[in-house]
Write a protein that holds these residues in place. Structure first.
Motif, PDB file in Angstrom:
ATOM      1  N   SER A 424       1.703 -17.931  -3.282  1.00  0.00           N
ATOM      2  CA  SER A 424       3.010 -17.953  -2.630  1.00  0.00           C
ATOM      3  C   SER A 424       3.890 -19.054  -3.219  1.00  0.00           C
ATOM      4  O   SER A 424       5.096 -18.864  -3.433  1.00  0.00           O
ATOM      5  CB  SER A 424       2.831 -18.170  -1.120  1.00  0.00           C
ATOM      6  OG  SER A 424       4.077 -18.134  -0.463  1.00  0.00           O
ATOM      7  N   THR A 425       3.279 -20.207  -3.512  1.00  0.00           N
ATOM      8  CA  THR A 425       4.027 -21.314  -4.122  1.00  0.00           C
ATOM      9  C   THR A 425       4.449 -20.958  -5.548  1.00  0.00           C
ATOM     10  O   THR A 425       5.583 -21.250  -5.958  1.00  0.00           O
ATOM     11  CB  THR A 425       3.169 -22.597  -4.125  1.00  0.00           C
ATOM     12  OG1 THR A 425       2.717 -22.861  -2.789  1.00  0.00           O
ATOM     13  CG2 THR A 425       3.970 -23.791  -4.624  1.00  0.00           C
ATOM     14  N   ILE A 470      -0.715 -11.495  -9.279  1.00  0.00           N
ATOM     15  CA  ILE A 470      -0.551 -11.408  -7.819  1.00  0.00           C
ATOM     16  C   ILE A 470       0.913 -11.352  -7.399  1.00  0.00           C
ATOM     17  O   ILE A 470       1.270 -10.649  -6.451  1.00  0.00           O
ATOM     18  CB  ILE A 470      -1.246 -12.616  -7.139  1.00  0.00           C
ATOM     19  CG1 ILE A 470      -2.745 -12.624  -7.486  1.00  0.00           C
ATOM     20  CG2 ILE A 470      -1.021 -12.598  -5.637  1.00  0.00           C
ATOM     21  CD1 ILE A 470      -3.494 -11.390  -7.036  1.00  0.00           C
ATOM     22  N   CYS A 471       1.775 -12.074  -8.099  1.00  0.00           N
ATOM     23  CA  CYS A 471       3.188 -12.123  -7.702  1.00  0.00           C
ATOM     24  C   CYS A 471       3.854 -10.754  -7.908  1.00  0.00           C
ATOM     25  O   CYS A 471       3.401  -9.933  -8.714  1.00  0.00           O
ATOM     26  CB  CYS A 471       3.933 -13.183  -8.504  1.00  0.00           C
ATOM     27  SG  CYS A 471       3.365 -14.859  -8.157  1.00  0.00           S
ATOM     28  N   ILE A 472       4.938 -10.518  -7.165  1.00  0.00           N
ATOM     29  CA  ILE A 472       5.656  -9.247  -7.235  1.00  0.00           C
ATOM     30  C   ILE A 472       6.102  -8.986  -8.684  1.00  0.00           C
ATOM     31  O   ILE A 472       6.672  -9.870  -9.325  1.00  0.00           O
ATOM     32  CB  ILE A 472       6.866  -9.268  -6.290  1.00  0.00           C
ATOM     33  CG1 ILE A 472       6.374  -9.282  -4.834  1.00  0.00           C
ATOM     34  CG2 ILE A 472       7.784  -8.070  -6.506  1.00  0.00           C
ATOM     35  CD1 ILE A 472       7.456  -9.448  -3.807  1.00  0.00           C
ATOM     36  N   PRO A 473       5.841  -7.780  -9.222  1.00  0.00           N
ATOM     37  CA  PRO A 473       6.138  -7.497 -10.634  1.00  0.00           C
ATOM     38  C   PRO A 473       7.590  -7.760 -11.039  1.00  0.00           C
ATOM     39  O   PRO A 473       7.850  -8.205 -12.155  1.00  0.00           O
ATOM     40  CB  PRO A 473       5.788  -6.007 -10.775  1.00  0.00           C
ATOM     41  CG  PRO A 473       4.754  -5.769  -9.741  1.00  0.00           C
ATOM     42  CD  PRO A 473       5.109  -6.655  -8.590  1.00  0.00           C
ATOM     43  N   ASN A 520       2.055  -5.542  -4.409  1.00  0.00           N
ATOM     44  CA  ASN A 520       2.445  -6.712  -3.624  1.00  0.00           C
ATOM     45  C   ASN A 520       1.237  -7.170  -2.817  1.00  0.00           C
ATOM     46  O   ASN A 520       1.244  -7.152  -1.586  1.00  0.00           O
ATOM     47  CB  ASN A 520       3.624  -6.364  -2.705  1.00  0.00           C
ATOM     48  CG  ASN A 520       4.175  -7.570  -1.966  1.00  0.00           C
ATOM     49  OD1 ASN A 520       3.737  -8.702  -2.189  1.00  0.00           O
ATOM     50  ND2 ASN A 520       5.112  -7.340  -1.072  1.00  0.00           N
ATOM     51  N   PRO A 521       0.171  -7.609  -3.501  1.00  0.00           N
ATOM     52  CA  PRO A 521      -1.059  -7.983  -2.789  1.00  0.00           C
ATOM     53  C   PRO A 521      -0.852  -9.165  -1.836  1.00  0.00           C
ATOM     54  O   PRO A 521      -1.581  -9.317  -0.870  1.00  0.00           O
ATOM     55  CB  PRO A 521      -2.040  -8.345  -3.910  1.00  0.00           C
ATOM     56  CG  PRO A 521      -1.187  -8.606  -5.107  1.00  0.00           C
ATOM     57  CD  PRO A 521       0.026  -7.745  -4.958  1.00  0.00           C
ATOM     58  N   LEU A 522       0.172  -9.992  -2.104  1.00  0.00           N
ATOM     59  CA  LEU A 522       0.466 -11.117  -1.210  1.00  0.00           C
ATOM     60  C   LEU A 522       1.119 -10.648   0.087  1.00  0.00           C
ATOM     61  O   LEU A 522       1.212 -11.411   1.036  1.00  0.00           O
ATOM     62  CB  LEU A 522       1.444 -12.080  -1.907  1.00  0.00           C
ATOM     63  CG  LEU A 522       0.887 -13.331  -2.587  1.00  0.00           C
ATOM     64  CD1 LEU A 522       2.019 -14.108  -3.221  1.00  0.00           C
ATOM     65  CD2 LEU A 522       0.110 -14.200  -1.619  1.00  0.00           C
ATOM     66  N   TYR A 593      12.255  -5.853  -2.059  1.00  0.00           N
ATOM     67  CA  TYR A 593      11.777  -4.737  -1.261  1.00  0.00           C
ATOM     68  C   TYR A 593      11.186  -3.615  -2.101  1.00  0.00           C
ATOM     69  O   TYR A 593      10.731  -2.616  -1.578  1.00  0.00           O
ATOM     70  CB  TYR A 593      12.901  -4.208  -0.360  1.00  0.00           C
ATOM     71  CG  TYR A 593      13.181  -5.176   0.724  1.00  0.00           C
ATOM     72  CD1 TYR A 593      14.139  -6.166   0.556  1.00  0.00           C
ATOM     73  CD2 TYR A 593      12.448  -5.154   1.899  1.00  0.00           C
ATOM     74  CE1 TYR A 593      14.370  -7.097   1.550  1.00  0.00           C
ATOM     75  CE2 TYR A 593      12.683  -6.079   2.887  1.00  0.00           C
ATOM     76  CZ  TYR A 593      13.644  -7.043   2.718  1.00  0.00           C
ATOM     77  OH  TYR A 593      13.859  -7.965   3.702  1.00  0.00           O
ATOM     78  N   GLU A 594      11.220  -3.768  -3.410  1.00  0.00           N
ATOM     79  CA  GLU A 594      10.616  -2.756  -4.261  1.00  0.00           C
ATOM     80  C   GLU A 594       9.468  -3.381  -5.030  1.00  0.00           C
ATOM     81  O   GLU A 594       9.552  -4.498  -5.521  1.00  0.00           O
ATOM     82  CB  GLU A 594      11.657  -2.205  -5.248  1.00  0.00           C
ATOM     83  CG  GLU A 594      12.715  -1.353  -4.586  1.00  0.00           C
ATOM     84  CD  GLU A 594      12.123  -0.200  -3.804  1.00  0.00           C
ATOM     85  OE1 GLU A 594      11.246   0.484  -4.336  1.00  0.00           O
ATOM     86  OE2 GLU A 594      12.518  -0.004  -2.655  1.00  0.00           O
ATOM     87  N   SER A 595       8.403  -2.654  -5.166  1.00  0.00           N
ATOM     88  CA  SER A 595       7.236  -3.210  -5.835  1.00  0.00           C
ATOM     89  C   SER A 595       7.331  -3.091  -7.343  1.00  0.00           C
ATOM     90  O   SER A 595       6.718  -3.840  -8.071  1.00  0.00           O
ATOM     91  CB  SER A 595       5.980  -2.495  -5.335  1.00  0.00           C
ATOM     92  OG  SER A 595       6.099  -1.110  -5.586  1.00  0.00           O
ATOM     93  N   ASN A 596       8.121  -2.118  -7.818  1.00  0.00           N
ATOM     94  CA  ASN A 596       8.201  -1.975  -9.275  1.00  0.00           C
ATOM     95  C   ASN A 596       9.404  -2.723  -9.817  1.00  0.00           C
ATOM     96  O   ASN A 596      10.102  -3.408  -9.091  1.00  0.00           O
ATOM     97  CB  ASN A 596       8.267  -0.483  -9.660  1.00  0.00           C
ATOM     98  CG  ASN A 596       9.435   0.210  -8.963  1.00  0.00           C
ATOM     99  OD1 ASN A 596      10.386  -0.431  -8.541  1.00  0.00           O
ATOM    100  ND2 ASN A 596       9.344   1.528  -8.856  1.00  0.00           N
TER     101      ASN A 596
END
Length: 616
Positions: A424-425, A470-473, A520-522, A593-596
């Motif tokens: 998250s950091t 892990i972070c959003i793509p 978005n595994p986080l 709000y979008e994962s891709n």
């Protein structure tokens, strides 16, 4: 003198009183003689009771409050139902005097008195029949609503003056009487407005009242996801445009006049298409107005008032907002109060930082605090670069210390459950850099690059914990493009390797197990993503950092790394064409709000994410 016909058609004046004095009636009642007592109740319940009668009775009741014990609560209940608010000034003053005498002599009646006053915090109810069904709601056309509310607050202050313990009895009643969210917008608006007015003269209740209001706003907020709001607005716009094209050319003159003279047209354009979003918009506007009014005295910021309110709001934020996932709008009350003074914004960031790095806090709270830090640094226009750098130093140093402790241990592998706060950091740092990199490099490119190089992103990106996985793509993609451009770190080798090892998620359904790719595994979100409520948005927009969609030229520039060995003057020239002003529009942003990496064009307030191809 009345004529014959007038006399017959006019109602008789009800000035006759039956029975003896009030004291006589009550004494007889104690002895079991109930005839006069029942007659008294009947007269007080008469819907056509005149002002003069009410005043006479109240005058006697004020002198006889010692007799109004708990045994006579039925009579007191009738007195509390008297239609006193919409009467003459003399009736109102006499009634306020009666309430004061009653609660001071018989505190047993305190709760019913408070319930009666609070029940008047919404406009009077009317009943409308539609298809043989009674539909009850508030009467918006009552011209005396504002005056009635003022009188209610006088009544409450009168009671509180006679009974110091009023606040502790009042709060549960305020909670009980809060209207359901399906009540009319006007009913909700009036009730919340009146609750906030109570905090002005009963300050001990302010924290509890703010908690109550914000809790209700949160329920509205989570019941209206952004996608639902977008869909409702899109449908409304489509239907409006269809109507316009159907009626085009008809009554043009009338339409023009309506636009000029009728306020309803502009207010309609401000209405939210989604009914719950409309209620939330109205209530958020009231909350923002309250915050502004409390913090400003005679147009100037009052530091003492502002600090006190800030403390209350932070307390509510910790209790209600932080544990709530994916609220879209309510958290902006913190954004707004922090815009008043830089010291408040820095205090809020420090508060979030303590939440983030305290291992005693639950992991989910630490991760949410990280999301708030990144989103706040990126979006708050009032935060200067020097504060951004101080926060980045704090966050990045913590990441390096975390790696010192973890990178060679038994847990040195990619796992969200183990290292959630770390990821998250990382995401907060990447997100902040995406929004603020041009400002960090503004003025002196060499000095700016030296600072960014000192953060040692390479170690963070290359570590065994693999934050890029892990972070959003969308965040990763833009961070990779920017850091490559300025030759801070080359992320694409790791990104390509991660793409071959996507984390699978098995979801069971009626058609069997479905394996999906989790991007978005986080389960992270950016709490200060674009604000969508039309009225209250006007309060936030002046302090908000927007973005623009990347042009083809911007995309090309991102793919070109800067050349080493250029002079400082040339570096400054290089920046002239692309560095935004501090209050300008930032050119790059992901849509959380979008994962891709490509978001849909329907996203209101957020441009599509840019897609930066990997370098060949």
């Amino acid at each position: 003198m009345l004529g014959g016909d007038e006399f017959i058609s006019s109602p008789p004046r009800k000035t006759v009183r039956f029975g003896g004095t009030l004291t006589d009636i009550l004494l007889k009642y104690e002895k079991g003689e109930t005839t006069d007592f029942e007659l008294l109740k009947h007269q007080l319940s008469d819907p056509d009771i005149k002002d003069a009668q009410i005043i006479n009775w109240l005058h006697e009741f004020r002198a006889s409050v010692a007799y109004l014990t708990k045994e006579l609560e039925q009579l007191v209940s009738i007195l509390l139902k008297l239609p006193w608010l919409r009467r003459s000034r003399e009736v109102v003053e006499e009634y306020l005097g009666f309430l004061g005498n009653l609660v001071s002599a018989q505190t047993v009646h305190l709760r019913p008195c408070l319930r009666m006053i609070v029940s008047q915090f919404v406009p009077p109810r009317i009943t409308i029949r539609e298809d043989d069904v009674d539909i009850s709601d508030s009467d918006d056309d009552d011209e005396n609503v504002s005056e009635n509310f003022n009188t209610c607050h006088r009544a409450l202050q009168t009671v509180a003056r006679y009974v110091p313990s009023t606040p502790q009895f009042l709060m549960p009643i305020l909670v009980e009487n809060f209207p359901f969210i399906n009540k009319s917008e006007r009913t909700l608006e009036c009730y919340v407005h009146n609750l906030l007015r109570v905090t002005v003269y009963l300050p001990t209740l302010r924290l509890q009242i703010l908690e109550l209001i914000i809790e209700k706003l949160l329920k509205l907020d989570v019941s209206t996801p952004q996608q639902d709001i977008e869909d409702a607005e899109e449908n409304a716009n489509n239907s409006d445009s269809e109507e316009k094209s159907t009626e085009e050319g008809l009554f043009d003159m009338e339409e023009d006049e309506e636009r000029k003279g009728n306020k309803v047209v502009s207010s309609r354009s401000e209405r939210m298409a989604h009914p719950l979003a409309e209620r939330l918009d109205i209530l958020m506007t009231i909350l923002f107005s309250y915050i502004k009014d409390v913090c400003h005295v005679n147009g100037k910021l009052d530091i003492s008032n502002t600090k006190d309110l800030y403390r209350d709001l932070v307390s509510v934020f910790d209790k209600l907002i932080l544990p709530t996932h994916a609220s879209c709008h309510v958290q902006y009350f913190m954004f707004y109060i922090c815009s008043f003074k830089l010291g408040l914004a820095e205090a809020f960031l420090d508060h979030l930082w303590k939440k983030l790095h305290d291992p005693n806090n639950p992991s989910v709270i630490r991760q949410t605090a990280g999301s708030y830090i990144g989103s706040f640094l990126a979006r708050a226009k009032f935060i200067p670069v020097v504060t951004v750098k101080a926060c980045l130093d704090l966050l990045v140093n913590w990441l390096h210390k975390y790696l010192d402790n973890q990178d060679t241990g038994a847990n040195a592998y990619c796992d969200v459950a183990l290292h959630g706060p770390f990821y998250s950091t990382c995401q907060a740092v990447f997100y902040t850099l995406i929004f603020r990199h041009k400002q960090l490099l503004d003025g002196n490119l060499r000095k700016g690059l030296s600072y960014l190089q000192s953060l040692n992103f390479e170690r963070i990106v290359m570590c065994q914990l693999n934050p890029l996985k892990i972070c959003i793509p969308s965040v990763v993609n833009l961070f990779a493009a920017i850091t490559r451009k300025y030759q801070l770190v080359f992320c694409y080798t790791i990104i390509e390797r991660n793409n071959r090892q996507f984390i699978p998620v098995v979801r069971s359904g009626t058609g069997g197990d479905l394996v999906q790719t989790c991007t978005n595994p986080l389960d992270s979100f950016f709490p200060f993503d674009p604000y969508m409520l039309k009225r209250s948005k006007k309060t936030i927009d002046p302090f908000y950092q927007f973005w623009e969609e990347l042009s083809a030229e911007d995309l090309e520039n991102l793919k070109k790394p800067i050349k080493r060995g250029t002079s400082e003057d040339e570096d400054d020239d290089f920046l002239k064409g692309e560095t935004p002003q501090n209050d300008g529009v930032v050119g790059i942003a992901p849509n959380s709000y979008e994962s891709n990496t490509r978001s849909p064009v329907s996203s209101i307030g957020s441009p599509p994410d840019c897609y930066v191809p990997y370098p060949q």
